[in-house]
Motif scaffolding. Sequence first.
Motif: not given
Lengths: 557, 339, 223
Positions: A145, A248, A252, A256, A303, A306
């Motif tokens: 990630t 982030q 994502w 996602h 998304w 997360h």
Amino acid sequence: MSAVPVPRAAEVPDYLNARYGVKSWLLTRDHKRIALLYLASVTVFFFLGGAFAVLIRLELVTPAGDLVQSETYNKLFTMHGVIMIFFFLIPSIPAVLGNFLVPLMIGAKDLAFPRLNLLSWYIFVAGGIFTLWSVVHGGLDTGWTFYTPYSTTYSNTAVITAGIGIFVTGFSSILTGLNFIVTIHRMRAPGLTWFRLPLFIWSHYATSLIMVLGTPVLAITVLLLVAERAFRLGIFDPALGGDPVLFQHLFWFYSHPAVYIMILPAMGVISELVTAFSRKNIFGYRFVAYASVGIAVLGFFVWGHHMFVSGQSVYAGMIFSILSFLVAVPSAVKVFNWTATLYKGSVSFQTPMLYTFGFIGLFTIGGLTGLFLASMGLDVHVHDTYFIVAHFHYIMVGGAIMGYLGGIHYWWPKISGKMYPEGLARFAALILFVGFNLTFFPQFILGYLGMPRRYHAYPDEFQVLNVMSSAGASILGVGYLIPMFYLAWSMRYGKDAPANPWGATGLEWRTPSPPPTENFAETPVVTWEPYHYSDAPVEVKGGGGSSDATGEAPARA
Amino acid sequence: MDRTLPFFPEQASTAAGRVDALYYFLIAVSAFFTLLIAVLLVYFAVKYRRRSESERPQPVAGSLKLEIAWTVIPLAISMVMFFWGASLFFALSRPPEGAIEIYAVGKQWMWKFQHVDGQSEINELHVPVGRPVRLTMASEDVIHSFFVPAFRTKTDVLPGRLSTAWFEATRPGRYHLFCAEYCGTKHSGMIGWIVAMDPVEYQTWLGGGAATGSLADAGQKLFQQHACNTCHRPDSLARGPNLEGLFGKPVRLASGQTVTADESYLRESIVAPNAKLVEGFQPLMPTYQGLISEEGILQLIAYIKSLGQPPATQQQVPASGAPSPGRTPATSAPGRATP
Amino acid sequence: MHSPAVAERPHGHPALAHHFESLAQQKQASSLGMWVFLVTEILFFGGAFLAYIVYRSAYPEAFAGASHHLDVTLGAINTAVLIVSSLTMALAVHAAQTGRRRGTIGFLLATMVLGAAFLVIKAVEYGHKFEDGLLPGPHFSYPGGGARQAELFFSIYFAMTGLHALHMIVGLGLLATLVWLAARGRFSPGYNTPVEMIGLYWHFVDIVWIFLFPLLYLIGRHG
């Protein structure tokens, strides 16, 4: 993949023996050969990623971090994730089964852009080599990630190299998706309207939408990350004025939808398998088709689930939460439709169907545990714990990989012209099912108990469940090796496969096994509905020889 | 819920039972649907197993009713889960009034906690049972996450901004504290304990600790050390806004916006002073980012919060021997009451 | 039931690939392919635009101040250069469609010259920024307050205009290929798809600049 198959007594050479030599493979434009090139590469990556998994589970047998050092462990789980996601799960079904089958299923001679297809494979290999280079030169320890500022500023590993590798590989995905979209739009055989398409095509179409729209955002995100690390820019590092939460969001936004890239193709395979091995039409064709596209579209708007505890606003979180529940519904619709397809069918239990049962059961569990995560108040507790690890492995391994293996077995006769050994294959499927559940079910419990993910060492009270999980992993590892061996074995020693060993509908079964390079001697004209099992007998040709199936349905309105 | 069941962590906070209740509901729903699908699959597979190669099943026309049913019912159940989860999350993210303030700093690879009246702890946090505790947290380096399974609480701890978490312990005990956001080499070593104590024992613990001065004292030292008082003063020589009684009040910015002077605002004013320029002032203040640690910033925030507050509202037990004066800003003459 | 065997016949137009039934189908496929590709490019640049929007709304004054260090004149000239190059590209496509080989080559070359001019001007701009110490990184020096946010502005500036310039360079390569193909007589009214497709690409790169210029250069400049 340059093994020379035994030539068969046929008038038309098939795509495997049409031309020989390494150059004829490495410079091929034949979508079927490119599919096999991908098959070889993703298999290598799968076992590499699996090796890292074995080491992880071995370390986690004991609470102390005593097998490897912390730095090494962090690299192990990072590379396991990076390799499995970017180099196995994302390409596997689309690049292997999709590449092979999309033109066949729609009655075309190839994809719209054959050279782009080959380029796609080379890009994939180049990206893979780059990323593996980073393994050898410093490793990567950011987690797949890449959260900032750890990845931009604090990690001492080969983040830039790995980032470039992933950036490059993304284009492979984009080009494959582009190729599929254009092919499905423009190259369907006469009479093949959208609602006569196999559901495998629908799900690959939906997947391609995601590949094409989502992957570029990953590309720019990784590019900015690499630039920041190389030039100390300050886009994501707060010490330089940047925002780590922005990273982030951008990460994502792709990652996602990426999970739907990983599961939608497998769902397409399951639709094919469940109909073929029940000899029945799918219960609600349009619902399954719309559900595929619905998942692809809705998947772009969730998304933030997360990031419930990451500093995102509560109201944004609520929107992401409710949308996450919405995106679960089409998946539920599919599960119900697959189950209902067996009703009053003629169910047989060959290996592909065993994988289908495994998929439906395990995907149901994995998908339901997604609801736990969409519930914000509960996610607070289980976020970043082994509950999450269990959730996504149920879907990715219990779901996607079972779908992949089911599809490989189902279409193996078409791809290789050989039958695999059924008894051994069923055995492997059962081992995989048992090993999988033993590995990952305990992790749900571990997660709720509070064991965080990415932990090298853990408190003693978590040991029993960890040992169970590791025991399961050893069974799983053995289970995956078995098909490797018998599939390879079958290429030389397997029984010759007829054109349509399963008695299935679908244009791909109306060409010889394996097909000639041009796929079809004459472009078919389609006048029948998909999964028309009840319309007319679809003959199974026993024995060798490559004769066409005669299962044409009489023309219907 | 007892700790004898090995599948769930202890319930040691007011939130734990609520979170577990939602969990049980989800388990029940999941078990139901999993069993339903599994049973149906097995039943259909057995009942409709192929008995001869030539059998040809009749087509089953789909059913719009069924499709609607199995769309609407999961949707309805999902909405129950959504509302339940969202309202629970709301409660988890809004600390009640009167919470004990704790300041926390996460850094690779340890947790530092500061009680307002001075006790600082490393990797361990003592709290009283039965009172809400509110943590204001920052990271010195990368993203961490403050996770106490027994309390069912988790909040990311970020560099560059403050985050808050709260809990109310319900039973004395030692509870695991984990860092839950991967942060590098010793991520799995960034663990500790939350020690929940009987309130009386907690007071004893507080009083007996080596209080090197309260958090606000430390902040005052920093305030003087960095000569903040040369600009932030209540008289006409001031080049910056007066900080007395500022905390919690609305502030009018040069851009016309009005914001509230909360902890985040104070933090931002120290590290990015021109981001929210106050109306009527020039952008003269230099940034202190990199010059003052996150810990120091939290101390300054505690100090500024204490400015202009009358003594009666202060909540901490005075450190032994030291009086608990009403705070006055450093520039005013000793003994003069704040305006 | 089956259509007549197509595969066996000589396939017709030399530019018709073996897997297509007709030039029309091939052209439709190329067209859809290029449009899908451009959509991916929108998403690609979109991420960078998003980062820009986020930080601009967080630091409006600092961004406006930093933007004033950009050379509006050069930027405006570049905008005009690109717009004219889109015109010459469109004329090249038209020439190809009407079978005028010299016109096609001429307009393609004109487009290339204009594209190169854009890149030269950009290089000059970059050079000025370097001299002024505005390159983000260890040697960044910014007069006045808000230096950190200004560095952020310039990071995004260089990232976005750099990516754009890269796309221009690729475009020049593609145009050169087209010139070569046109010189060899590959295009005709019956087949000019590559010219049209690369024309689409060129227009897209132009449009990206049309967004970049006001967002980066014209913050807070009125009148």
